[in-house]
Scaffold this motif. Sequence first.
Motif, PDB file in Angstrom:
ATOM      1  N   TYR A 177      23.922  53.005  14.884  1.00  0.00           N
ATOM      2  CA  TYR A 177      23.207  52.402  13.757  1.00  0.00           C
ATOM      3  C   TYR A 177      22.060  51.520  14.221  1.00  0.00           C
ATOM      4  O   TYR A 177      22.240  50.590  15.011  1.00  0.00           O
ATOM      5  N   THR A 178      20.871  51.827  13.746  1.00  0.00           N
ATOM      6  CA  THR A 178      19.712  50.938  13.834  1.00  0.00           C
ATOM      7  C   THR A 178      18.916  51.134  12.550  1.00  0.00           C
ATOM      8  O   THR A 178      18.657  52.272  12.151  1.00  0.00           O
TER       9      THR A 178
ATOM     10  N   ASN B 109      20.164  68.174  27.612  1.00  0.00           N
ATOM     11  CA  ASN B 109      19.043  68.367  26.675  1.00  0.00           C
ATOM     12  C   ASN B 109      18.429  67.022  26.272  1.00  0.00           C
ATOM     13  O   ASN B 109      18.062  66.820  25.112  1.00  0.00           O
ATOM     14  N   ASP B 110      18.321  66.112  27.240  1.00  0.00           N
ATOM     15  CA  ASP B 110      17.840  64.763  26.927  1.00  0.00           C
ATOM     16  C   ASP B 110      16.552  64.402  27.669  1.00  0.00           C
ATOM     17  O   ASP B 110      16.196  63.223  27.760  1.00  0.00           O
ATOM     18  N   SER B 111      15.837  65.383  28.160  1.00  0.00           N
ATOM     19  CA  SER B 111      14.591  65.099  28.874  1.00  0.00           C
ATOM     20  C   SER B 111      13.443  64.882  27.892  1.00  0.00           C
ATOM     21  O   SER B 111      13.493  65.337  26.738  1.00  0.00           O
ATOM     22  N   ASP B 112      12.404  64.213  28.350  1.00  0.00           N
ATOM     23  CA  ASP B 112      11.213  64.016  27.527  1.00  0.00           C
ATOM     24  C   ASP B 112      10.633  65.355  27.090  1.00  0.00           C
ATOM     25  O   ASP B 112      10.220  65.524  25.931  1.00  0.00           O
ATOM     26  N   SER B 113      10.599  66.317  28.003  1.00  0.00           N
ATOM     27  CA  SER B 113      10.005  67.621  27.680  1.00  0.00           C
ATOM     28  C   SER B 113      10.813  68.344  26.614  1.00  0.00           C
ATOM     29  O   SER B 113      10.246  69.041  25.756  1.00  0.00           O
TER      30      SER B 113
ATOM     31  N   THR C 292      18.806  56.454  25.032  1.00  0.00           N
ATOM     32  CA  THR C 292      18.328  57.840  25.123  1.00  0.00           C
ATOM     33  C   THR C 292      17.925  58.350  23.749  1.00  0.00           C
ATOM     34  O   THR C 292      16.896  59.020  23.595  1.00  0.00           O
ATOM     35  N   LEU C 293      18.728  58.041  22.751  1.00  0.00           N
ATOM     36  CA  LEU C 293      18.416  58.473  21.389  1.00  0.00           C
ATOM     37  C   LEU C 293      17.128  57.807  20.898  1.00  0.00           C
ATOM     38  O   LEU C 293      16.294  58.458  20.250  1.00  0.00           O
ATOM     39  N   VAL C 294      16.959  56.537  21.198  1.00  0.00           N
ATOM     40  CA  VAL C 294      15.737  55.836  20.798  1.00  0.00           C
ATOM     41  C   VAL C 294      14.520  56.451  21.492  1.00  0.00           C
ATOM     42  O   VAL C 294      13.471  56.666  20.870  1.00  0.00           O
ATOM     43  N   ARG C 295      14.654  56.737  22.789  1.00  0.00           N
ATOM     44  CA  ARG C 295      13.546  57.361  23.520  1.00  0.00           C
ATOM     45  C   ARG C 295      13.192  58.714  22.897  1.00  0.00           C
ATOM     46  O   ARG C 295      12.020  59.025  22.677  1.00  0.00           O
ATOM     47  N   GLY C 296      14.210  59.512  22.580  1.00  0.00           N
ATOM     48  CA  GLY C 296      13.953  60.803  21.959  1.00  0.00           C
ATOM     49  C   GLY C 296      13.298  60.672  20.597  1.00  0.00           C
ATOM     50  O   GLY C 296      12.390  61.438  20.249  1.00  0.00           O
ATOM     51  N   ALA C 297      13.756  59.690  19.825  1.00  0.00           N
ATOM     52  CA  ALA C 297      13.182  59.482  18.496  1.00  0.00           C
ATOM     53  C   ALA C 297      11.724  59.051  18.579  1.00  0.00           C
ATOM     54  O   ALA C 297      10.878  59.500  17.791  1.00  0.00           O
ATOM     55  N   GLU C 298      11.416  58.178  19.533  1.00  0.00           N
ATOM     56  CA  GLU C 298      10.038  57.727  19.683  1.00  0.00           C
ATOM     57  C   GLU C 298       9.116  58.873  20.087  1.00  0.00           C
ATOM     58  O   GLU C 298       7.975  58.967  19.623  1.00  0.00           O
ATOM     59  N   ILE C 299       9.615  59.761  20.934  1.00  0.00           N
ATOM     60  CA  ILE C 299       8.824  60.937  21.322  1.00  0.00           C
ATOM     61  C   ILE C 299       8.637  61.866  20.124  1.00  0.00           C
ATOM     62  O   ILE C 299       7.526  62.327  19.840  1.00  0.00           O
ATOM     63  N   ALA C 300       9.728  62.157  19.414  1.00  0.00           N
ATOM     64  CA  ALA C 300       9.662  63.088  18.287  1.00  0.00           C
ATOM     65  C   ALA C 300       8.765  62.571  17.173  1.00  0.00           C
ATOM     66  O   ALA C 300       8.113  63.351  16.465  1.00  0.00           O
TER      67      ALA C 300
ATOM     68  N   LEU D 129       6.558  64.319  14.144  1.00  0.00           N
ATOM     69  CA  LEU D 129       7.255  64.448  12.870  1.00  0.00           C
ATOM     70  C   LEU D 129       7.207  63.153  12.063  1.00  0.00           C
ATOM     71  O   LEU D 129       7.208  62.058  12.615  1.00  0.00           O
ATOM     72  N   LYS D 130       7.189  63.297  10.733  1.00  0.00           N
ATOM     73  CA  LYS D 130       7.116  62.143   9.836  1.00  0.00           C
ATOM     74  C   LYS D 130       8.459  61.445   9.679  1.00  0.00           C
ATOM     75  O   LYS D 130       8.502  60.241   9.398  1.00  0.00           O
ATOM     76  N   TYR D 131       9.542  62.198   9.833  1.00  0.00           N
ATOM     77  CA  TYR D 131      10.874  61.621   9.605  1.00  0.00           C
ATOM     78  C   TYR D 131      11.785  61.954  10.781  1.00  0.00           C
ATOM     79  O   TYR D 131      12.107  63.132  11.011  1.00  0.00           O
ATOM     80  N   VAL D 132      12.204  60.941  11.505  1.00  0.00           N
ATOM     81  CA  VAL D 132      13.133  61.107  12.622  1.00  0.00           C
ATOM     82  C   VAL D 132      14.249  60.078  12.469  1.00  0.00           C
ATOM     83  O   VAL D 132      13.977  58.894  12.223  1.00  0.00           O
ATOM     84  N   TYR D 133      15.492  60.535  12.602  1.00  0.00           N
ATOM     85  CA  TYR D 133      16.644  59.659  12.417  1.00  0.00           C
ATOM     86  C   TYR D 133      17.570  59.744  13.626  1.00  0.00           C
ATOM     87  O   TYR D 133      17.592  60.739  14.349  1.00  0.00           O
TER      88      TYR D 133
END
Length: 335
Positions: A290-291, A227-231, A269-277, A281-285
């Motif tokens: 940790y970053t 469940n880590d694709s851009d789509s 992968t988490l950073v890529r997902g967060a940037e897409i989301a 969305l206004k709030y993505v964590y």
Amino acid sequence: MNDVSHPRGVEALYWESKPGGKIRCLLCPFKCVVKEGKKGICRVKANVGGKLFAVAYGRSASFNFDPIEKKPLYHFFPGTSILSVGLNACNLDCAFCQNFEVSQREAPSRYISPEELARAANRDGCAGIAYTYTEPLMWYEYIVDSARLAKEKGLKTVLVTNGHLEPEPFDEILPLMDALNMDLKSMDEAFYKKICKGRLSPVLRNIEAAAERSHLEVTNLVIPTLNDSDSHFERLASFLADINPMIPLHLSGYHPAYKMNIEPTPPETLVRGAEIAKKWLKYVYIGNVYTAEWTNSYCPHCGNTLVEREGYRAVPAGVKNGVCTNCGGEVNIIN
């Protein structure tokens, strides 16, 4: 309040009789048909004498004071603790379960009455009670009783859930909850069926219902190749944004557990997902990595730091009464 003196627990709230002494449980989408002396797939609803009993009523396998950020709830009384309890049960069987020792296997438990639970939570610095760790909605009858009592005493109530429940019982319990964190494991029905042994559609429906009636945050455990694709990130974020773009989304790093040995989620992968989301969305964590960029809360209007976080330590420095102290914009943080 239910009578808990009987060794069989208490009579369950959602069920119907079937021919031959069988019972159909009406709590979750599986609607288990349970024979006399047997239990449903959750392991805590049993047919005893032609009635369905909640046999784990009040029996807690976990009892801890946690930072509320650990739920995770980042927008609900940040910096406080919460009394977290959970039972030894779940109605899903996720191959990657990160808490399988108590959700999928038998574990020691002890009875905690609703009154004892409320007394324990009623202390300085504690926001209230979180029903969490496994699948607390399988504790439905106990949550109804203990949450009502907790709210009478001015305590907050939190539900951390997979959301895999029938509409009627889910809607009935929402007024007792001040906040929820709901797992949205994937946007694919096939993922839920194969990996979790459940269904996606009830979860989506209940996320929409929760967003209308309570404070809601959503968690997605990101698993490489599954469940880590851009789509996937696009569908996840756009679904939530269509409900309310202010819903906080937590993308959490997976590690091998239970039946799954896929390698841990790479931080990138988490950073890529967060940037897409963040496009929706206004709030993505990001969780488990940790970053500061993806851990602190920032005002979506002016960029002011609302809550500073390091680990589970949180300081609400730039928010008061739900508004940014810099620009006065509404920021969907309750403190």
